[in-house]
Scaffold this active site. Sequence first.
Site, PDB file in Angstrom:
ATOM      1  N   CYS A  86       0.863  -1.174   0.000  1.00  0.00           N
ATOM      2  CA  CYS A  86       0.000   0.000   0.000  1.00  0.00           C
ATOM      3  C   CYS A  86       0.905   1.231   0.000  1.00  0.00           C
ATOM      4  CB  CYS A  86      -0.944  -0.025   1.207  1.00  0.00           C
ATOM      5  SG  CYS A  86      -0.092  -0.083   2.795  1.00  0.00           S
ATOM      6  N   GLN A  87       0.504   2.286   0.686  1.00  0.00           N
ATOM      7  CA  GLN A  87       1.338   3.491   0.718  1.00  0.00           C
ATOM      8  C   GLN A  87       2.434   3.367   1.768  1.00  0.00           C
ATOM      9  OE1 GLN A  87       0.971   5.850  -1.543  1.00  0.00           O
ATOM     10  NE2 GLN A  87       2.507   7.265  -0.772  1.00  0.00           N
TER      11      GLN A  87
END
Length: 123
Positions: A86-87
Amino acid sequence: MEVMSDFKITKEISYEDLKALLGKSQNLFLVDVRNKDEVDKGRIPGSIHIPVNTVGDAFSLEPEEFKDKYGVTKPPLDAPELVFHCQMGRRGQMATNKAHELGYMNARNYTGGYKEWSEKEGK
């Protein structure tokens, strides 16, 4: 739901290991679980976008449905190189745990996420 106490070991992968896999592996299945707005700003080359809240449904699809929806072959349960990111790592961990629940025992989370990737790649 009962959870085995020794089951909570989330497998992780480092930037260096992921970079090496991207360079050499034909088996790498890299899943970006961020939302569309984040993906539109940049992504790791070769990643497949499957938002975190749809990972369970996506990996429960029949292989034909998966291919129709995502344009790629669904990885087998014993896929050796299934990586979620993800981030910054948290949603990637949630997705990795979900994949483990579904039987993808080798699933790993790239904990550095796109944030680390873009910093190291100079994006």
